[in-house]
Scaffold this active site. Structure first.
Site, PDB file in Angstrom:
ATOM      1  N   GLY A  88       3.806 119.081  42.781  1.00 20.31           N
ATOM      2  CA  GLY A  88       3.364 118.235  43.890  1.00 20.31           C
ATOM      3  C   GLY A  88       4.521 117.672  44.693  1.00 20.31           C
ATOM      4  N   ARG A  89       5.706 117.735  44.098  1.00 13.54           N
ATOM      5  CA  ARG A  89       6.860 117.191  44.812  1.00 13.54           C
ATOM      6  C   ARG A  89       8.151 117.902  44.439  1.00 13.54           C
ATOM      7  NH1 ARG A  89       8.400 111.666  41.847  1.00 13.54           N
ATOM      8  NH2 ARG A  89       7.541 112.122  39.805  1.00 13.54           N
ATOM      9  N   LYS A 109      13.565 118.602  42.862  1.00 12.63           N
ATOM     10  CA  LYS A 109      12.512 117.592  42.654  1.00 12.63           C
ATOM     11  C   LYS A 109      12.620 116.510  43.732  1.00 12.63           C
ATOM     12  CE  LYS A 109      10.448 115.203  38.696  1.00 12.63           C
ATOM     13  NZ  LYS A 109      10.539 115.043  37.241  1.00 12.63           N
ATOM     14  N   GLY A 122       5.094 113.489  47.876  1.00 13.44           N
ATOM     15  CA  GLY A 122       6.023 114.599  47.651  1.00 13.44           C
ATOM     16  C   GLY A 122       7.460 114.162  47.407  1.00 13.44           C
ATOM     17  N   ARG A 172      16.867 120.358  39.083  1.00  9.77           N
ATOM     18  CA  ARG A 172      16.679 120.552  37.643  1.00  9.77           C
ATOM     19  C   ARG A 172      16.910 122.020  37.331  1.00  9.77           C
ATOM     20  NH1 ARG A 172      11.140 118.403  35.641  1.00  9.77           N
ATOM     21  NH2 ARG A 172      10.360 120.100  36.892  1.00  9.77           N
ATOM     22  N   ARG A 179       5.001 125.706  31.813  1.00  5.71           N
ATOM     23  CA  ARG A 179       4.508 124.606  30.971  1.00  5.71           C
ATOM     24  C   ARG A 179       3.257 125.066  30.234  1.00  5.71           C
ATOM     25  NH1 ARG A 179       5.704 119.966  34.915  1.00  5.71           N
ATOM     26  NH2 ARG A 179       7.173 120.918  36.338  1.00  5.71           N
ATOM     27  N   ASP A 248       1.066 119.227  30.867  1.00  8.11           N
ATOM     28  CA  ASP A 248       1.822 119.763  32.006  1.00  8.11           C
ATOM     29  C   ASP A 248       3.295 119.350  31.935  1.00  8.11           C
ATOM     30  OD1 ASP A 248       0.336 117.239  32.563  1.00  8.11           O
ATOM     31  OD2 ASP A 248       1.671 117.166  34.285  1.00  8.11           O
ATOM     32  N   ASN A 249       3.637 118.509  30.973  1.00  6.08           N
ATOM     33  CA  ASN A 249       5.042 118.132  30.798  1.00  6.08           C
ATOM     34  C   ASN A 249       5.636 118.766  29.549  1.00  6.08           C
ATOM     35  OD1 ASN A 249       4.903 116.583  33.083  1.00  6.08           O
ATOM     36  ND2 ASN A 249       4.550 114.654  32.012  1.00  6.08           N
ATOM     37  N   ASP A 258      10.658 116.979  31.957  1.00  8.01           N
ATOM     38  CA  ASP A 258       9.960 116.031  32.821  1.00  8.01           C
ATOM     39  C   ASP A 258      10.163 114.591  32.347  1.00  8.01           C
ATOM     40  OD1 ASP A 258       8.978 116.622  35.219  1.00  8.01           O
ATOM     41  OD2 ASP A 258       6.925 117.015  34.624  1.00  8.01           O
TER      42      ASP A 258
END
Ligand code: AMP
Ligand code: MG
Length: 482
Positions: A88-89, A109, A122, A172, A179, A248-249, A258
């Site tokens: 999302g960002r 990121k 975002g 990153r 994930r 998701d992390n 994350d």
């Protein structure tokens, strides 16, 4: 432009990405970079001196070959399935071969809105970007598997959170951004072919040794179970609380991934909850081993079209014994024991109970214990204990156990200090670096970075970084908004 990026993920899984342009900052400013990560990516040091280095490191200019994309994934957040997730960002800029011959993704990121931004802007703020950057460095130098950070770029772009903050971006770096939630997306949308393509891609790129197995998806799952168990045993041994272990992390490679409202423990409080928004304590420090298994169950469920249920169960069955044996071995080393005996479990448990009851600092107590000698009164650890009777009872058991070891007192001290960090990324230290950087002074950030690069070695002149936290700095509230 120092190097050429490929688009391995986007070419391999075109249906799982959206092509998105970076929304650049008007005036990006390079605030920090990791020389080790740059060396890993074979980026020459001179690049960071270029006037336009910040432009490249914030996507205002693109590295050759870079085609930014947002990855689609889903995931369980605090136990609830959310199909709407994705980058999302953050945007995957591409991948490049590292000095070690492995491929590394570069993920920017804070790069602006994407089709998966939902209500978000975002962006990422300077505070959370510094925290991600520092955690990546700290974990790497502690020897714990982690994503890395290449660079931190600041801006004068206002970003609205509880207050107006400054926008920032981090690049990153890790071999994969896949994930658990990627597999869940394919499973819950019912697209078995897409799930198979994702599994095939993951196997080829990241688990090639599983390709010859009778069921390669099963072989991969077994490896993910083992790596995740090992990772969480390391978190528990070092005293790291991730804070948002949503699926998701969770990295498919078993990396710490994350970084949000994480904390390294100050006083040993096993039920510590670092995430201000985690009202039920789902992601409390001592819940992490159980949540690791919960998350692996969610991954196994997503792989169920490809693996028989009894094989899924057997793979998940590897988790607990792996975690326990790794954790015990790590804790044994932290106590200066070369091997683990059946009774050591009680010795370790009683030591931890002592730290909890007597409100002792988790990290510093192990360093102090390295001074333990046959003459108990000379041990610096004893001086910090409030209930000396309780300590002396435990010390007697410990002394008897040490007598079975072959190492001398001096050898044991050296060995213990090589596995028990003196410097950890306490939240208040990060906070001091953040507050200075927000005022335009990055010197404290750079000093903290340097200290965290040698966590086990006594660094003369850096005593304040190894001191117990001041009362105001203990158990700081870390907001999830980032
Ligand atoms: P996180 O809690 O950082 O792991 O993020 C969870 C999900 O929310 C991911 O899909 C992120 O991409 C998305 N997200 C987090 N913050 C933002 C933001 N400021 N703008 C857009 N999406 C965001
Ligand atoms: Mg996330």
């Amino acid at each position: 432009m120092p190097f050429l990026l490929s688009s391995t993920y986007a070419s391999g899984l075109p249906d799982l990405v959206s092509v998105v342009a970076v929304t650049p900052f008007a005036e990006p400013k390079l605030l920090a970079y990791s020389a080790d990560t740059a060396a890993l990516l074979q980026i020459p040091a001179a690049f960071f001196q270029q006037d336009d280095a910040a432009d490249y490191l914030s996507g205002k200019k693109l590295f050759d070959g870079s085609k930014p994309i947002a990855q689609k994934y889903a995931g369980h957040q605090f136990g609830q399935y959310n199909p709407e997730l994705g980058d999302g960002r953050g945007l995957l800029l591409g991948d490049v071969k590292g000095a070690d011959g492995k491929n590394y993704d570069l993920h920017l990121k804070g790069a602006g809105r994407t089709p998966y931004s939902r209500f978000g802007d975002g962006r990422a703020v300077l505070r959370s970007s510094i925290r991600e950057f520092l955690a990546s460095e700290a974990m790497y130098h502690l020897g714990i598997p982690t994503s890395r950070a290449l660079s931190l770029v600041g801006s004068n772009e206002p970003v609205q959170r509880e207050t107006i903050e400054q926008g920032a971006m981090v690049i990153r770096v890790c071999p994969s951004h896949i994930r658990f939630g990627h597999f869940e997306h394919c499973f819950y949308t019912g697209d078995k072919n897409q799930l198979q393509r994702l599994v095939d891609f993951t196997l080829q790129q990241h688990f090639p040794d599983c390709l010859n197995a009778e069921n390669s998806a099963l072989a991969m799952l077994q490896q993910v179970v083992v790596r995740t168990a090992e990772l969480i045993s390391q978190w528990q041994a070092v005293g790291f609380n991730h804070g948002v272990m949503n699926t998701d992390n969770m990295s498919i490679l078993g990396l710490s991934f994350d970084y949000g409202p994480y904390a390294f423990l100050d006083d040993y409080q096993p039920g510590y909850i670092c995430n201000h928004s985690d009202h039920s304590g789902r992601y409390a420090f001592d819940e992490q081993p159980g949540i690791g298994l919960w998350n692996l169950n969610a991954l196994a469920h997503a792989l169920s079209p490809l693996i028989a249920v009894e094989d899924l169960r057997a793979a998940l069955g590897l988790y607990e014994p792996t975690l326990v044996s790794h954790y015990m071995a790590l804790m044994g080393k932290k106590l200066g024991l070369a091997t683990i005996e059946p009774t050591d479990r009680a010795l370790i448990g009683q030591w931890l109970a002592l730290l909890q009851q007597q409100k002792q600092d988790y990290t510093l107590s192990f360093r102090r214990l390295a001074d333990f000698s046959d003459d108990a009164t000379g041990s610096s650890i004893r001086d910090h204990m409030l209930d000396l009777v309780a300590f002396d009872q435990w010390a007697e058991l410990y002394r008897a156990r040490l007598a079975k070891e072959s190492a001398t007192t001096a050898e044991r001290k050296t060995q213990m200090n090589s596995v028990n960090p003196l410097y950890i990324l306490r939240n208040y230290l990060a906070q001091q670096a953040i507050e200075a950087a927000e005022q335009g002074d990055t010197a404290p950030l750079h000093e903290l970075m340097l200290v965290l690069q040698r966590p086990y070695q006594l660094q003369p002149g850096k005593e304040t970084f190894a001191a117990p936290p001041p009362d105001w700095g203990k158990g700081m509230d870390i907001s999830c908004s980032s």
